[in-house]
Structure formats: structure tokens, C-alpha cells
Design an enzyme around this catalytic site. Structure first.
Site, PDB file in Angstrom:
ATOM      1  N   HIS A   1      -0.865  -3.492  13.863  1.00  0.00           N
ATOM      2  CA  HIS A   1      -1.256  -2.307  14.208  1.00  0.00           C
ATOM      3  C   HIS A   1      -1.914  -2.659  15.517  1.00  0.00           C
ATOM      4  O   HIS A   1      -2.191  -3.709  15.844  1.00  0.00           O
ATOM      5  CB  HIS A   1      -2.489  -1.891  13.257  1.00  0.00           C
ATOM      6  CG  HIS A   1      -2.105  -1.359  11.955  1.00  0.00           C
ATOM      7  ND1 HIS A   1      -2.881  -0.364  11.338  1.00  0.00           N
ATOM      8  CD2 HIS A   1      -1.054  -1.602  11.290  1.00  0.00           C
ATOM      9  CE1 HIS A   1      -2.097  -0.144  10.078  1.00  0.00           C
ATOM     10  NE2 HIS A   1      -0.961  -1.009   9.926  1.00  0.00           N
TER      11      HIS A   1
ATOM     12  N   GLU B   1      -4.535  -2.053  17.140  1.00  0.00           N
ATOM     13  CA  GLU B   1      -5.955  -2.867  17.242  1.00  0.00           C
ATOM     14  C   GLU B   1      -5.772  -4.073  16.821  1.00  0.00           C
ATOM     15  O   GLU B   1      -6.467  -5.112  17.636  1.00  0.00           O
ATOM     16  CB  GLU B   1      -6.868  -1.986  16.379  1.00  0.00           C
ATOM     17  CG  GLU B   1      -7.184  -0.423  16.836  1.00  0.00           C
ATOM     18  CD  GLU B   1      -6.239   0.496  16.104  1.00  0.00           C
ATOM     19  OE1 GLU B   1      -6.495   1.594  15.877  1.00  0.00           O
ATOM     20  OE2 GLU B   1      -5.019   0.127  15.687  1.00  0.00           O
TER      21      GLU B   1
ATOM     22  N   CYS C   1      -7.706   2.551  11.251  1.00  0.00           N
ATOM     23  CA  CYS C   1      -7.686   2.474   9.769  1.00  0.00           C
ATOM     24  C   CYS C   1      -8.503   1.519   9.260  1.00  0.00           C
ATOM     25  O   CYS C   1      -9.205   0.621   9.942  1.00  0.00           O
ATOM     26  CB  CYS C   1      -6.181   2.331   9.387  1.00  0.00           C
ATOM     27  SG  CYS C   1      -5.584   0.678   9.573  1.00  0.00           S
TER      28      CYS C   1
ATOM     29  N   CYS D   1      -7.557  -2.045  10.421  1.00  0.00           N
ATOM     30  CA  CYS D   1      -8.121  -2.344  11.823  1.00  0.00           C
ATOM     31  C   CYS D   1      -9.462  -2.602  11.880  1.00  0.00           C
ATOM     32  O   CYS D   1     -10.105  -3.139  12.801  1.00  0.00           O
ATOM     33  CB  CYS D   1      -7.559  -1.205  12.722  1.00  0.00           C
ATOM     34  SG  CYS D   1      -5.914  -1.269  12.942  1.00  0.00           S
TER      35      CYS D   1
END
Length: 160
Positions: free
Chosen positions: A58, A60, A88, A91
Site C-alpha cells: 500500500h 503508506e 486502512c 497501514c
């Protein structure tokens, strides 16, 4: 902790959004993030899940990995994470482990859901509302604590 004024905050968020838009043009997901470390360095990340076949890539997490590599430290205390979208649970957990002190995000999870990225079930799972989604069970073994004993007995360990 490194705090930024509203104008700086908005510039970093706009930077994350531009990264996300550019990533879509490059065939990636619509997520971008930057980690700003206390020295002012900006570490960028974009969603690389489909590009790398890595479900943990992801934006992040990628930005956190780059910040840790750039600072040569797993402890990013004093850093700030700016994300194009609400992080999310994966993250957020990575952000906590990195000891990042603050998170700012632009779009929220509802906007992501409208685009087909619905994390609601994960939030429900962690709230205890969907335990059947992923059964996690304890299977105690007599030797289960052996790795922890090895850790405690290793005088050369790096604490974290």
C-alpha cells in the site's frame, strides 16, 4: 514531533494526491503517501499491490519502507504521514509500528468505497463484529515461548 502548519500540511497532502493520480496513469492503484521525517526529508510511496503482486504494498507502507531505509532506522518517531486517502487497518498498524507521530489524510474511506475499495469489512473485523471473516485460534505448545527466551538471553539484540 515534527508539526507542520496548515499550508505545509495541505502541500504535502496535495503531493500525495498527485502521486496517486500519476500512479493511476502508470497502471497502479489510486493511492499516494509521503512520510516527512524530522529532518524535513520527504519519502514517497504509491500503491504497488498489483504492480508487485504484493498485497502489503500500500502507498503508506511503501512510503514508510522508504523513510526507514532513508533514515537507516525502523523508528520514525517525530515523522508525519500524509496520505491521499484514509489509511486502512494495515497501514495504520504499520504506522504504529514505525512510531510515526501523526497522520493526515485527504479522502476518506467512504470515497474509497465508492471507487470500489471498501475496507469496511476490515474495520468491522477489528471491532469484533465479523470474527468469522478470519478465524484466528491459539494452539499452545510447550516450546511456544522458546523464541522469546532466546530473545531475552541475547545480549546483542536490538531493542524495539
Amino acid at each position: 514531533m515534527s508539526e507542520h502548519n496548515e499550508q505545509q500540511r495541505d502541500e504535502y497532502l496535495k503531493h500525495a494526491i498527485r502521486l496517486a493520480v500519476d500512479n493511476v496513469s502508470d497502471g497502479g492503484g489510486p493511492f499516494g503517501a509521503v512520510v516527512v521525517t524530522p529532518d524535513g526529508a520527504v519519502h514517497e510511496g504509491v500503491n504497488r499491490v498489483t504492480r508487485d503482486n504484493d498485497p502489503t504494498a500500500h502507498a503508506e507502507v511503501v512510503a514508510i519502507r522508504r523513510a526507514a531505509a532513508g533514515t537507516r532506522s525502523f523508528d520514525l518517531s517525530g515523522s508525519v504521514l500524509y496520505a491521499s486517502c484514509e489509511p486502512c487497518p494495515l497501514c495504520l498498524a504499520a504506522t504504529l509500528w514505525a512510531r510515526i507521530g501523526r497522520v493526515w489524510y485527504a479522502a476518506d474511506r467512504h470515497g474509497a468505497a465508492r471507487a470500489g475499495f471498501d475496507d469496511a469489512v476490515f474495520y468491522e473485523y477489528f471491532a469484533g463484529q465479523r470474527p468469522g471473516l478470519l478465524p484466528v485460534d491459539h494452539a499452545p505448545l510447550p516450546m511456544a515461548d522458546t523464541p522469546f527466551e532466546a530473545w531475552r538471553n541475547n545480549a546483542a539484540r536490538t531493542r524495539y
